[in-house]
Design a protein around this motif. Sequence first.
Motif, PDB file in Angstrom:
ATOM      1  N   LEU A  56      42.696  49.735  33.724  1.00 22.85           N
ATOM      2  CA  LEU A  56      43.755  49.821  34.735  1.00 22.85           C
ATOM      3  C   LEU A  56      43.258  50.598  35.948  1.00 22.85           C
ATOM      4  O   LEU A  56      43.488  50.196  37.097  1.00 22.85           O
ATOM      5  N   GLY A  57      42.545  51.689  35.711  1.00 21.77           N
ATOM      6  CA  GLY A  57      41.978  52.458  36.812  1.00 21.77           C
ATOM      7  C   GLY A  57      40.929  51.675  37.579  1.00 21.77           C
ATOM      8  O   GLY A  57      40.879  51.727  38.816  1.00 21.77           O
ATOM      9  N   TYR A  59      40.688  48.357  37.831  1.00 21.31           N
ATOM     10  CA  TYR A  59      41.368  47.316  38.609  1.00 21.31           C
ATOM     11  C   TYR A  59      42.109  47.911  39.798  1.00 21.31           C
ATOM     12  O   TYR A  59      42.169  47.309  40.877  1.00 21.31           O
ATOM     13  N   GLY A  60      42.686  49.087  39.628  1.00 19.65           N
ATOM     14  CA  GLY A  60      43.373  49.749  40.739  1.00 19.65           C
ATOM     15  C   GLY A  60      42.404  50.100  41.856  1.00 19.65           C
ATOM     16  O   GLY A  60      42.701  49.906  43.038  1.00 19.65           O
ATOM     17  N   PHE A  64      42.341  48.532  45.609  1.00 16.91           N
ATOM     18  CA  PHE A  64      42.374  49.390  46.791  1.00 16.91           C
ATOM     19  C   PHE A  64      41.232  49.037  47.743  1.00 16.91           C
ATOM     20  O   PHE A  64      41.442  48.913  48.955  1.00 16.91           O
TER      21      PHE A  64
END
Length: 79
Positions: A56-57, A59-60, A64
């Motif tokens: 998740l991090g 992909y975040g 960004f």
Amino acid sequence: MRGGETGSRFLYDSFDAATARIEANERVHEERWNGLEYRLGQIESTLDRLERRIWLGVYGAAAFLLTQGVEALINTAMR
């Protein structure tokens, strides 16, 4: 029991200590193995949750950076 003897069979039957000790060790081994499997299951589920959080991090951060790149492209195209 032997013929004509009265009382507890434990008075006359021999007690095999080695067999009893082996059986007790097998039961202890079985319980320890079950405990180990349980703990390994907990560790595995914790690692699965951690892996999901890491992805998740990732992909975040990728999202960004992509939005920053798209914004930079749009700003340069408008000038």
